[in-house]
Write an enzyme that holds these catalytic residues in place. Sequence first.
Site, PDB file in Angstrom:
ATOM      1  N   HIS A 137     -31.657  -5.930 -10.106  1.00 43.97           N
ATOM      2  CA  HIS A 137     -31.361  -4.958 -11.175  1.00 43.97           C
ATOM      3  C   HIS A 137     -32.680  -4.293 -11.589  1.00 43.97           C
ATOM      4  O   HIS A 137     -33.744  -4.899 -11.456  1.00 43.97           O
ATOM      5  CB  HIS A 137     -30.771  -5.756 -12.352  1.00 43.97           C
ATOM      6  CG  HIS A 137     -30.254  -4.937 -13.488  1.00 43.97           C
ATOM      7  ND1 HIS A 137     -31.083  -4.376 -14.448  1.00 43.97           N
ATOM      8  CD2 HIS A 137     -28.991  -4.613 -13.855  1.00 43.97           C
ATOM      9  CE1 HIS A 137     -30.338  -3.749 -15.348  1.00 43.97           C
ATOM     10  NE2 HIS A 137     -29.072  -3.861 -15.012  1.00 43.97           N
ATOM     11  N   ASP A 213     -33.811 -14.287 -12.877  1.00 46.22           N
ATOM     12  CA  ASP A 213     -33.000 -13.415 -13.720  1.00 46.22           C
ATOM     13  C   ASP A 213     -31.589 -14.008 -13.722  1.00 46.22           C
ATOM     14  O   ASP A 213     -30.827 -13.817 -12.773  1.00 46.22           O
ATOM     15  CB  ASP A 213     -33.018 -11.996 -13.145  1.00 46.22           C
ATOM     16  CG  ASP A 213     -32.013 -11.070 -13.855  1.00 46.22           C
ATOM     17  OD1 ASP A 213     -31.285 -11.548 -14.751  1.00 46.22           O
ATOM     18  OD2 ASP A 213     -31.967  -9.883 -13.494  1.00 46.22           O
ATOM     19  N   GLN A 216     -26.451 -12.789 -14.684  1.00 43.69           N
ATOM     20  CA  GLN A 216     -25.081 -12.909 -14.164  1.00 43.69           C
ATOM     21  C   GLN A 216     -24.727 -14.364 -13.846  1.00 43.69           C
ATOM     22  O   GLN A 216     -23.652 -14.645 -13.345  1.00 43.69           O
ATOM     23  CB  GLN A 216     -24.907 -12.046 -12.891  1.00 43.69           C
ATOM     24  CG  GLN A 216     -25.115 -10.556 -13.095  1.00 43.69           C
ATOM     25  CD  GLN A 216     -23.981  -9.903 -13.890  1.00 43.69           C
ATOM     26  OE1 GLN A 216     -22.922 -10.476 -14.114  1.00 43.69           O
ATOM     27  NE2 GLN A 216     -24.219  -8.682 -14.351  1.00 43.69           N
ATOM     28  N   LYS A 239     -23.393 -10.752 -21.988  1.00 44.76           N
ATOM     29  CA  LYS A 239     -22.590 -10.997 -20.783  1.00 44.76           C
ATOM     30  C   LYS A 239     -21.903 -12.354 -20.847  1.00 44.76           C
ATOM     31  O   LYS A 239     -21.055 -12.657 -20.022  1.00 44.76           O
ATOM     32  CB  LYS A 239     -23.454 -10.893 -19.527  1.00 44.76           C
ATOM     33  CG  LYS A 239     -24.010  -9.478 -19.309  1.00 44.76           C
ATOM     34  CD  LYS A 239     -24.713  -9.376 -17.989  1.00 44.76           C
ATOM     35  CE  LYS A 239     -25.679  -8.207 -17.931  1.00 44.76           C
ATOM     36  NZ  LYS A 239     -25.028  -6.908 -17.885  1.00 44.76           N
ATOM     37  N   CYS A 381     -27.571   0.245 -12.262  1.00 43.44           N
ATOM     38  CA  CYS A 381     -28.992  -0.098 -12.471  1.00 43.44           C
ATOM     39  C   CYS A 381     -29.582  -0.807 -11.264  1.00 43.44           C
ATOM     40  O   CYS A 381     -30.354  -1.771 -11.408  1.00 43.44           O
ATOM     41  CB  CYS A 381     -29.187  -0.934 -13.739  1.00 43.44           C
ATOM     42  SG  CYS A 381     -28.758  -0.047 -15.219  1.00 43.44           S
TER      43      CYS A 381
HETATM   44  C1  PLP Z   1     -28.624  -9.094 -12.856  1.00 41.25           C
HETATM   45  C2  PLP Z   1     -28.933  -8.348 -14.135  1.00 41.25           C
HETATM   46  N1  PLP Z   1     -30.179  -8.367 -14.630  1.00 41.25           N
HETATM   47  C3  PLP Z   1     -30.496  -7.727 -15.762  1.00 41.25           C
HETATM   48  C4  PLP Z   1     -29.555  -7.015 -16.471  1.00 41.25           C
HETATM   49  C5  PLP Z   1     -29.960  -6.320 -17.727  1.00 41.25           C
HETATM   50  O1  PLP Z   1     -29.312  -6.860 -18.857  1.00 41.25           O
HETATM   51  P1  PLP Z   1     -29.688  -6.341 -20.295  1.00 41.25           P
HETATM   52  O2  PLP Z   1     -29.351  -4.878 -20.311  1.00 41.25           O
HETATM   53  O3  PLP Z   1     -28.848  -7.137 -21.233  1.00 41.25           O
HETATM   54  O4  PLP Z   1     -31.146  -6.582 -20.495  1.00 41.25           O
HETATM   55  C6  PLP Z   1     -28.249  -6.956 -15.988  1.00 41.25           C
HETATM   56  C7  PLP Z   1     -27.226  -6.142 -16.680  1.00 41.25           C
HETATM   57  O5  PLP Z   1     -26.349  -5.587 -16.062  1.00 41.25           O
HETATM   58  C8  PLP Z   1     -27.937  -7.647 -14.800  1.00 41.25           C
HETATM   59  O6  PLP Z   1     -26.691  -7.627 -14.294  1.00 41.25           O
END
Ligand code: PLP
Length: 425
Positions: A137, A213, A216, A239, A381
């Site tokens: 992401h 990260d 998910q 999430k 993203c």
């Molecule tokens: C794998 C992953 N990393 C990071 C993010 C970013 O999350 P946030 O916008 O809550 O920081 C997302 C959000 O879709 C994600 O799916």
Amino acid sequence: MADVSLAPTDPCARTPLDVASIRADFPLLARTIEGKRLVYLDSAASAQKPRRVLDAMRAFEETSYANVHRGVYRIAVEATDAYEGARRRIAGHIGANSEREVVITKNVTEAINLVAHSWGRSQLHEGDAVVLSEIEHHANLVPWLMLAEERGIELRFIPLAEDHTLDLTDLDRLLDGAKLLSITAKSNVLGTVPPLRRLIDAAHDAGALVLVDGAQHVPHKATDVVALGADLFAFTGHKCVGPTGIGVLWGREELLDSMPAFLGGGDMIRDVRLDGWTPNELPWKFEAGTPPITQAVGLAAALDYLAELGFDAIAEHEVALTAYAMRTLTERLGDRIRIHGPAEPAERAGVLSFELEGVHPHDVSQILDERAVCVRAGHHCAKPLMRKLGVGATARASLYVYNDTDDVDELADALEATSTFFGTG
Ligand SMILES: Cc1ncc(COP(=O)(O)O)c(C=O)c1O
């Protein structure tokens, strides 16, 4: 594209979760749009919140709300207890050794930026290598791209394989001499689940730290950061049926202790003089300004809720529903649908990114909306991944604890109607 053929033993709709009663916990899911039942298939972007979470936040705001760490009057003490108590519960839910290892941030994006700014800017120098993957992401790409521009660090990428898993053929070479592996636990586009254990061991053998990260991962799987063996782990509240405005960075205590402060301001200091300042202890050293107090209460309630559903049951439900969805969409739409991601439902997350022949993903999403079916369309993203897949965008349906086979059937009906409307069916 992955082959989406499924084993004949696919467990279809058999699920250990009582989805009807779970749905009843989520007030928003009772909503109808122009008389149609809401089919919410966008939990990978943000999950809906159960009444338990909404009630916890509301009760806190109505009875004990004040700023934290400052006042000595009763409700200020109660608010501090609620915030720090929430941190302790969050620490327990993710298997942290102590709440000192749990830094509250705004979201996972801020948590990763914290690592890039604090650890990255103090430890990385020109030519140092950071290893990422091609399925990250933007939250786990842009902070490192910024450092690459600023410091001249080298970024290396674990490539995507044909079958939409990660290609680990060159892993040892990629990790050779690297300072950090920063990797997603689950792709928000493909549902790919990298083999974390193997990656973490290989990174440590090569002398690199590991940041995961977990955005998910935490909503779907029991999380034990210590057992996982990573050095840093980040996730986001919205999430996992929690509120927006809160994320978490977990780190090994001695590592966090060695990292310089990130943002400056109130709360993150022990002393301030006109000629300098002294940082606070962990975890407050990394929490400048008023933190997301009510959101922490909500996130702790959210993780309690998921733990009570049971992560084994959640995982089993998602595998069954993902198998059902892949089979149903493939059977009903045939060559008109192209589902990205690994073929085996048990080895992927319930995130179905797809293209419908002849229909732009945004049109798919808009037409599905007329049937109150909510799917996301866009680059999710993950623009470098979209380029790799050779597409500008996909539509994405993501499955969670409150979805069932009826939702999948509605999705399939709506996609068939869309395909017919555009003359490709
Ligand atoms: C794998 C992953 N990393 C990071 C993010 C970013 O999350 P946030 O916008 O809550 O920081 C997302 C959000 O879709 C994600 O799916």
